[in-house]
Design an enzyme around this catalytic site. Structure first.
Site, PDB file in Angstrom:
ATOM      1  N   ASP A   1       1.070  -1.242  -0.048  1.00  0.00           N
ATOM      2  CA  ASP A   1       0.081  -0.120  -0.091  1.00  0.00           C
ATOM      3  C   ASP A   1       0.875   1.278   0.147  1.00  0.00           C
ATOM      4  O   ASP A   1       1.206   1.539   1.042  1.00  0.00           O
ATOM      5  CB  ASP A   1      -0.935   0.073   1.220  1.00  0.00           C
ATOM      6  CG  ASP A   1      -1.708   1.102   1.270  1.00  0.00           C
ATOM      7  OD1 ASP A   1      -1.922   2.109   0.390  1.00  0.00           O
ATOM      8  OD2 ASP A   1      -2.498   1.063   2.402  1.00  0.00           O
TER       9      ASP A   1
ATOM     10  N   ASP B   1     -17.297   4.132   0.269  1.00  0.00           N
ATOM     11  CA  ASP B   1     -16.201   3.805   0.516  1.00  0.00           C
ATOM     12  C   ASP B   1     -16.259   3.410   2.378  1.00  0.00           C
ATOM     13  O   ASP B   1     -17.508   3.211   2.603  1.00  0.00           O
ATOM     14  CB  ASP B   1     -15.006   4.879   0.618  1.00  0.00           C
ATOM     15  CG  ASP B   1     -13.835   4.376   0.486  1.00  0.00           C
ATOM     16  OD1 ASP B   1     -13.360   3.436   1.319  1.00  0.00           O
ATOM     17  OD2 ASP B   1     -13.002   5.066  -0.299  1.00  0.00           O
TER      18      ASP B   1
ATOM     19  N   ASP C   1     -10.416  -3.567  -0.780  1.00  0.00           N
ATOM     20  CA  ASP C   1      -9.195  -2.731  -0.772  1.00  0.00           C
ATOM     21  C   ASP C   1      -8.425  -3.299   0.226  1.00  0.00           C
ATOM     22  O   ASP C   1      -8.906  -4.233   0.919  1.00  0.00           O
ATOM     23  CB  ASP C   1      -9.981  -1.279  -0.434  1.00  0.00           C
ATOM     24  CG  ASP C   1      -9.098  -0.092  -0.751  1.00  0.00           C
ATOM     25  OD1 ASP C   1      -7.984  -0.512  -1.284  1.00  0.00           O
ATOM     26  OD2 ASP C   1      -9.403   1.033  -0.551  1.00  0.00           O
TER      27      ASP C   1
ATOM     28  N   ARG D   1      -7.788  -4.423  -5.228  1.00  0.00           N
ATOM     29  CA  ARG D   1      -6.467  -3.423  -5.306  1.00  0.00           C
ATOM     30  C   ARG D   1      -5.206  -4.229  -5.274  1.00  0.00           C
ATOM     31  O   ARG D   1      -4.331  -4.141  -6.224  1.00  0.00           O
ATOM     32  CB  ARG D   1      -6.391  -2.456  -4.358  1.00  0.00           C
ATOM     33  CG  ARG D   1      -5.287  -1.400  -4.529  1.00  0.00           C
ATOM     34  CD  ARG D   1      -5.306  -0.388  -3.411  1.00  0.00           C
ATOM     35  NE  ARG D   1      -4.743  -0.952  -2.109  1.00  0.00           N
ATOM     36  CZ  ARG D   1      -4.774   0.256  -0.945  1.00  0.00           C
ATOM     37  NH1 ARG D   1      -5.176   1.515  -1.322  1.00  0.00           N
ATOM     38  NH2 ARG D   1      -4.159  -0.405  -0.064  1.00  0.00           N
TER      39      ARG D   1
ATOM     40  N   ASP E   1      -4.241   4.245  -5.750  1.00  0.00           N
ATOM     41  CA  ASP E   1      -4.389   5.731  -5.001  1.00  0.00           C
ATOM     42  C   ASP E   1      -3.410   6.551  -5.782  1.00  0.00           C
ATOM     43  O   ASP E   1      -2.373   6.799  -5.495  1.00  0.00           O
ATOM     44  CB  ASP E   1      -4.036   5.832  -3.664  1.00  0.00           C
ATOM     45  CG  ASP E   1      -4.937   4.817  -2.978  1.00  0.00           C
ATOM     46  OD1 ASP E   1      -6.019   4.504  -3.284  1.00  0.00           O
ATOM     47  OD2 ASP E   1      -4.724   4.602  -1.489  1.00  0.00           O
TER      48      ASP E   1
END
Ligand SMILES: *[C@@H]1O[C@H](CO)[C@@H](O)[C@H](O)[C@H]1NC(C)=O
Length: 943
Positions: free
Chosen positions: A295, A430, A543, A602, A618
């Site tokens: 991440d 979200d 995510d 993701r 992102d």
């Protein structure tokens, strides 16, 4: 107990976004370079040279389809076992493991769709220097050289690929710590032995070999060590620290490495995910490309740092041949790329050298020999499966932000689209929609009536996605946590307790998705009676599944966390793959196996294409990120993952209206089309930037909707064959070297070429139109252009340069409505772009758009052919059965002369004259109302 932890968690959750939003680029010091990763550094310190490995030809065993052979390292006398398989479809599998490891090494399960079918291997020649095997296809041979050990795959006089020719086969054998070995001599029943045995008795179902041999192997190991030269321990073999994190390695050094050289090759691609060019760069003098799901906060462009997903597949390409290497290993991996000169047939050629380095596991490599790009795609698809066939609606437009605040907000946004006459299919929620970041729940105040909200959307034929992340709030009052913890489904820390880390909910546990029982349980949580408030128009987004651990090393999980018999180190890059697999299974199961799932992830790995869509994480509202979305999705498409998109508008920061419009225009022509934005950014629904920009965005989204029949057909094709949807030009023009590095334009299927505008203030773009003797038609002006030229196209804010290949037929639905489902029975317009030879060909695929019934032949699949003045629709699948209400309302021909008559003939033999209009300046012929059903047999003759 819970209170202070909760408060700390809350503080962290409040602080993190704030801390994050004040920095402006990735904090590189949070992530390892090769130098900071002990095994990468150790491996990279080994330079090319003579390999210490020798093949022991007297150990060669050949069954019908499998060859085994021992390799010995002359420096330390450790033996490896080489296994070779010839696989169906021009592939070779090379496995190398320790002959007698102290305990089994991890072999990646669940990624291959089946045991790859083998072909008989035959020895053509054999002497004391080596062995020559036939690879079936004509003149292809596999040559094993004994001293030093190397493999060469040759085709006639040409070497296609050499393995270990640079001597970089390195295999760190499992060993005992030196202090433990001396301990063993004095005390025969040391606790070390018990520990090893315990690991085996608690092994998971994923490995089958028994553990009884351990003691014997350890003993033999001891003997080997005695005869071997004493090896010095190197730094980081038994533990290493990074920032404040220490990684104690209970198995010591376990890394592996192997080199591959491609003579004559200058272009290699693949190994996503990196924010970098399509054509891979030399890593000499810099860091290798890294594959380790992370991440990465505010990732930078143009560097080889690891990102959220990893697909260890590399493609090589020349005008003569495309090949691929699939390195099936889920541990942290680094890939070095360089070039050198090789001598072949007396002349010197440049070659590309690739070196793979992984932290643990075994060497398990699939060499895909092509020869054409399409062959490599089908070869790879035969190993890991094809793109899942998404519901049609998932190919439409998605509206997301972190966060839509409450039900009223959802309703206002939903109404906004109608008010501004912009279609959309999915609105996304979200993390803030949950009750305190407890997934599978709803905030009791903001989303108190989820079914009512979903029903309102359903009434408009629209859908919703909610986020379900794999970090589970540690809270004894939370059902999901209670069940996972009582079933023992959490990943453990090295001391045997449940592993806990910080993430959005504060203190969180991480379910062990490598366990089939855990995945089955997770899937069952998506049942309508388990996920309260869910309905059939609710889909899922996974995510943070790298997994993201805010307080972990490199913002992820400690490598010594434990998944049954294995360490997190072994399985890391597979975690996100399993999360999406289990979630997709859940969505299938809740409908009793009827409905196709839609799950966005993701993190991903090889094979993730089977479970849904991915996005590039992102990104930021910058022109560079818009440009980069093209090579990033192209690289994913090359390795099987077609359903790719980037956050439209950019996640971090605030796009200028111009950037936002350009991003919609580009996104409308990329496979997964979703706008998304960070919590701290101003709202950016399409109508907030003045009527002109609203109109521009509306037009881009409408273009997407008119083209949905083509997108759907491309995804059906990708699902059936493994061919990518979004393709680099070289895939279709493999002999044209001018296309090999192009990454500012791309093809959708083979018939649409898209060159989005990705520069601020652009007045024009230069598009390369490929194909000697081909023609391309501007889809907006119908103007014809010759292939094999660089074409300057002046642009305004309204322009999205898109060209249809002469020789193709593309179907569209031009009555754009609120959502794709509203357009289900709408009529089609066929766009026939005629080639220089006066022909064209295309397909039309229709089914119900959302169930698995297409697997039971419930679809229409037609071929549309134009030749000698006649366009005809013929059945590509005579056994299938499906009926549609859609008919053909218009046929547009590009590049024809004016006919005297246009005659429609239907299956019953009836004929009718069609009205038409002809524009001589653009050679455009438009036939009105053929009126035939889209599933029917018919011809239209121009005379
Ligand atoms: C295998 O290779 C041969 C030639 O090298 C080629 O003709 C054939 O199409 C390939 N087959 C597959 C399944 O890729």
């Amino acid at each position: 107990m819970a209170a202070p932890i909760d408060r700390m968690g809350l503080l962290l959750v409040i602080l993190l976004p704030v801390l994050f939003s004040i920095s402006h680029a990735v904090d590189r010091s949070n992530f390892k370079t090769c130098d900071k990763s002990a095994f990468c550094k150790r491996q990279r310190d080994v330079k090319p040279g003579q390999s210490p490995y020798r093949a022991l030809l007297e150990t060669l065993e050949l069954s019908n389809t499998r060859l085994t052979l021992q390799l010995i390292n002359d420096n330390n006398k450790v033996r490896l076992l080489l296994e070779l398989y010839r696989l169906q479809g021009n592939m070779t599998r090379v496995k190398i493991n320790e002959l007698k490891p102290l305990k089994p090494r991890y072999e990646v399960p669940d990624v291959l769709v089946k045991d790859p079918p083998t072909e008989p291997l035959s020895v053509l020649d054999r002497d004391e220097n080596g062995v020559v095997l036939s690879l079936g296809a004509d003149s292809q041979r596999l040559i094993i050289s004994a001293r030093p050990f190397r493999l060469d795959i040759v085709d006639g006089p040409n070497v296609l690929l050499s393995i270990n020719s640079r001597g970089l086969l390195v295999f760190e054998q499992l060993r005992l710590r030196k202090d433990t070995i001396s301990h063993k001599i004095t005390s025969t029943v040391g606790s070390m032995w018990d520990k090893i045995k315990n690991v085996f008795s608690s092994k998971s179902e994923t490995d089958s070999e028994g553990g009884e041999d351990v003691e014997q192997n350890v003993a033999e190991k001891g003997e080997e060590e005695e005869e071997a030269k004493e090896e010095e321990d190197q730094p980081g073999m038994w533990e290493e620290t990074f920032k404040s994190h220490s990684d104690g390695k209970p198995n010591g050094p376990t890394s592996i490495s192997l080199d591959f050289s491609f003579p004559g090759v200058e272009h290699v691609y693949g190994i996503p995910e990196h924010a970098d060019t399509l054509k891979l760069k030399s890593t000499e003098g810099g860091d290798p490309y890294r594959l380790y799901n992370l991440d990465v906060f505010q990732y930078e462009l143009n560097n080889p740092m690891a990102l959220y997903g990893a697909v260890p597949v590399l493609l090589s390409h020349t005008a003569e041949r495309t090949m691929g290497i699939f390195w099936l290993n889920a541990a942290e991996t680094w890939v070095d790329i360089g070039s050198s000169a090789s001598v072949q047939g007396g002349s010197e050629k440049s070659q590309t050298d690739v070196r793979w380095i992984s932290e643990s596991g075994i060497i398990d490599v699939f060499v895909m020999l092509g020869p054409r790009p399409t062959d490599v795609f089908s070869q790879y698809a035969s190993l890991t499966g094809t793109q899942s066939f998404p519901p049609l609606a998932a190919l439409a437009y998605h509206q997301c932000r972190w966060n839509y605040n409450d039900q009223e907000d959802v309703k206002a946004v939903d109404d906004g689209f109608d008010e501004h006459d912009i279609p959309y299919d999915f609105i996304w929620l979200d993390i803030e929609h949950t009750d305190g970041k407890r997934y599978f729940t709803w905030d009791p105040l903001k989303f108190s009536q989820p079914r009512e909200m979903l029903q309102n959307l359903m009434d408009k034929k629209r859908k919703m996605v909610t986020i379900v992340d794999p970090h589970i709030k540690v809270d004894s009052g939370y059902k999901i946590h209670k069940e996972i913890s009582s079933k023992g489904f959490y990943i453990k820390n090295k001391d045997g307790g449940d592993y806990e880390g910080w993430c959005w909910p504060g203190n969180a546990g991480y379910p062990d998705f490598t366990k089939p029982e855990m995945r089955a349980w997770w899937a069952s949580m998506f049942a309508y009676d388990q996920y309260e408030g869910s309905m059939e128009n609710l889909y899922t987004w996974n995510d943070m599944n790298e997994p993201s651990v805010f307080n972990g090393p490199e913002v992820t999980m400690h490598k010594d966390a434990v998944h049954g018999a294995w360490e997190h180190r072994d399985v890391h890059n597979l975690y996100g793959f399993y999360v999406q697999m289990a979630t997709a299974q859940g969505l299938i199961q809740r409908s009793g196996g009827v409905e196709r799932p839609f799950v966005l992830t993701r993190a991903f790995f090889a094979g993730s294409q089977r479970y849904g869509a991915v996005w590039t994480g992102d990104n930021a509202a910058e022109w560079g990120h818009l440009k980069m979305s093209i090579p990033m999705c192209l690289s994913l498409g090359l390795v099987g993952i077609s359903f790719c998109g980037a956050d439209v508008g950019g996640f971090f920061k605030t796009p200028s209206p111009e950037l936002l419009v350009r991003w919609y225009q580009a996104g409308a022509y990329q496979p997964f089309f979703r706008a998304h934005a960070h919590l701290d950014t101003p709202r950016r629904e399409p109508w907030l930037f003045g009527p002109e920009n609203t109109a521009l965005i509306r037009e881009a989204v409408r273009q997407r909707y008119t083209l949905l029949p083509y997108w759907y057909q491309l995804f059906y094709h990708a699902h059936r064959t493994g061919q990518p949807v979004m393709r680099p030009l070289w895939v279709e023009y493999p002999e044209n070297a001018a296309t090999f590095a192009i990454e500012d334009e791309f093809l959708l299927g083979k018939d649409l070429l898209v060159h989005p505008v990705t520069d601020e203030g652009s007045r024009g773009v230069t598009a390369y139109l490929p194909g000697d003797g081909e023609v391309w038609y501007d889809v907006h002006t119908y103007k014809k252009h010759q292939g094999n030229q660089n074409l300057y196209i002046p642009v305004t804010m309204n322009s999205i340069p898109v060209f249809q290949r002469g020789g193709s037929v593309i179907s569209r639905k031009e009555r754009v409505r609120r959502s794709s489902l509203c357009m289900q029975d709408d009529p089609y317009t066929l766009y026939v772009a005629v080639s220089a030879q006066g022909t064209a060909e295309g397909e039309l695929y229709i089914d119900d758009g959302h169930t698995f019934n297409y697997e039971k032949q419930q679809f229409i699949h037609r071929r549309l052919t134009f030749a000698e003045g006649t366009l005809s629709s013929s059945n590509l699948s005579p056994d299938s059965q499906f009926s549609t209400a859609s008919w053909i309302e218009r046929v547009v021909f590009m590049g024809v002369t004016k006919p005297n008559t246009a005659t429609l003939r239907t299956a019953d033999g009836s004929e009718s004259a069609l009205e038409f209009e002809f524009d001589p300046s653009s050679e455009l012929l438009s036939l009105r109302k053929p009126g035939v059903n889209a599933g029917a047999e018919w011809t239209i003759q121009l005379r």
